[in-house]
Motif scaffolding. Structure first.
Motif, PDB file in Angstrom:
ATOM      1  N   CYS A   1      -5.229   0.139   6.188  1.00 17.87           N
ATOM      2  CA  CYS A   1      -5.321   1.527   6.656  1.00 17.87           C
ATOM      3  C   CYS A   1      -6.574   2.245   6.165  1.00 17.87           C
TER       4      CYS A   1
ATOM      5  N   CYS B   1       0.864  -1.180   0.000  1.00 19.38           N
ATOM      6  CA  CYS B   1       0.000   0.000   0.000  1.00 19.38           C
ATOM      7  C   CYS B   1       0.906   1.238   0.000  1.00 19.38           C
TER       8      CYS B   1
ATOM      9  N   CYS C   1       0.286   3.058   3.809  1.00 13.87           N
ATOM     10  CA  CYS C   1       0.753   2.476   5.073  1.00 13.87           C
ATOM     11  C   CYS C   1       1.919   1.502   4.870  1.00 13.87           C
TER      12      CYS C   1
ATOM     13  N   CYS D   1      -7.692   0.463   1.040  1.00 14.84           N
ATOM     14  CA  CYS D   1      -6.673  -0.455   1.539  1.00 14.84           C
ATOM     15  C   CYS D   1      -7.262  -1.224   2.714  1.00 14.84           C
TER      16      CYS D   1
END
Ligand SMILES: [Zn+2]
Length: 228
Positions: free
Chosen positions: A62, A34, A37, A59
């Motif tokens: 996060c 991601c 994060c 995501c």
């Protein structure tokens, strides 16, 4: 349907290549993460189209929004791949496939980093020319010479005004297009870019300072390949 999805998977892979190659990051062995994060994605989050849809464009760890952009470009590549497979001859499939993949990769690197990545441009130009010569496609000397003069004049006189990478790209594509096709490509690229600038100015009331031009050239190329 299967062919289309197969194409989307390639599109997904090429998107990763385009985002990592200019940074000299490995794009074969290291798994995607991601961007927000940095959490590595599990294998079930890497299924093109389905993962992003099932996660509702967020995501999993996060909850940050994943841009729809990725979804759309994968679909576009899937569609083009589908069209390539339905070309009549192997020669057409190969040339169309190579050409569109080159355009896709360069359009994305230009969009991400505002560069025409040489490590994509040169190998793909070599391959495209090799395949086109092998299958005896017409080589348009008139277009080639015109673009060569254009590229040289940009290099010596207008280096700061027009992207030299864009010139090299035109030089790579142009000789395999008639003057009419090239004019059509340039016109559709410029018009679509202009429309986007106007649209952005109207919506956000700001004019983008620098606009990647390769995505528009690629758009023009696809139109030429499909309709000329
Ligand atoms: Zn995240």
């Amino acid at each position: 349907m299967f062919i289309f999805y197969f194409g989307c998977c390639f599109g997904s892979f090429f998107t990763v290549v385009a985002s990592r190659l200019p940074l000299r990051e490995d794009f074969i062995f290291s798994r995607s993460c991601c961007h927000h994060c940095q959490k590595k994605l599990a294998f079930y989050e890497l299924v093109p189209l389905f993962s992003i849809l099932s996660q509702k464009f967020r995501c999993r760890s996060c909850q940050k929004k994943i841009p729809t952009f990725y979804f759309i470009v994968e679909l576009v590549y899937g569609g083009l791949f589908y069209l390539a497979i339905h070309q009549l001859t192997l020669a057409d499939q190969l040339i169309f496939g190579l050409w569109v993949t080159m355009a896709y990769l360069l359009a994305l690197t230009d969009y991400f980093y505002l560069i025409v990545e040489p490590r994509i441009l040169y190998p793909f130009t070599f391959l495209l020319w090799l395949v086109a010569f092998y299958f005896q496609r017409p080589f348009y000397y008139s277009t080639f010479i015109l673009l060569l003069i254009f590229a040289l004049s940009v290099y010596f006189f207008f280096y700061n005004y027009f992207g030299f990478g864009d010139c090299l790209l035109l030089l790579a594509w142009g000789p395999w297009l008639s003057l009419r096709a090239l004019a059509f490509l340039l016109a559709s690229a410029s018009i679509s870019a202009l429309l986007l600038i106007i649209l952005k100015a109207l919506l956000k009331k700001e004019v983008p300072k620098q606009l990647p031009f390769v995505p528009f050239l690629s758009f023009g190329l696809v139109l030429v390949l499909l309709f000329f």
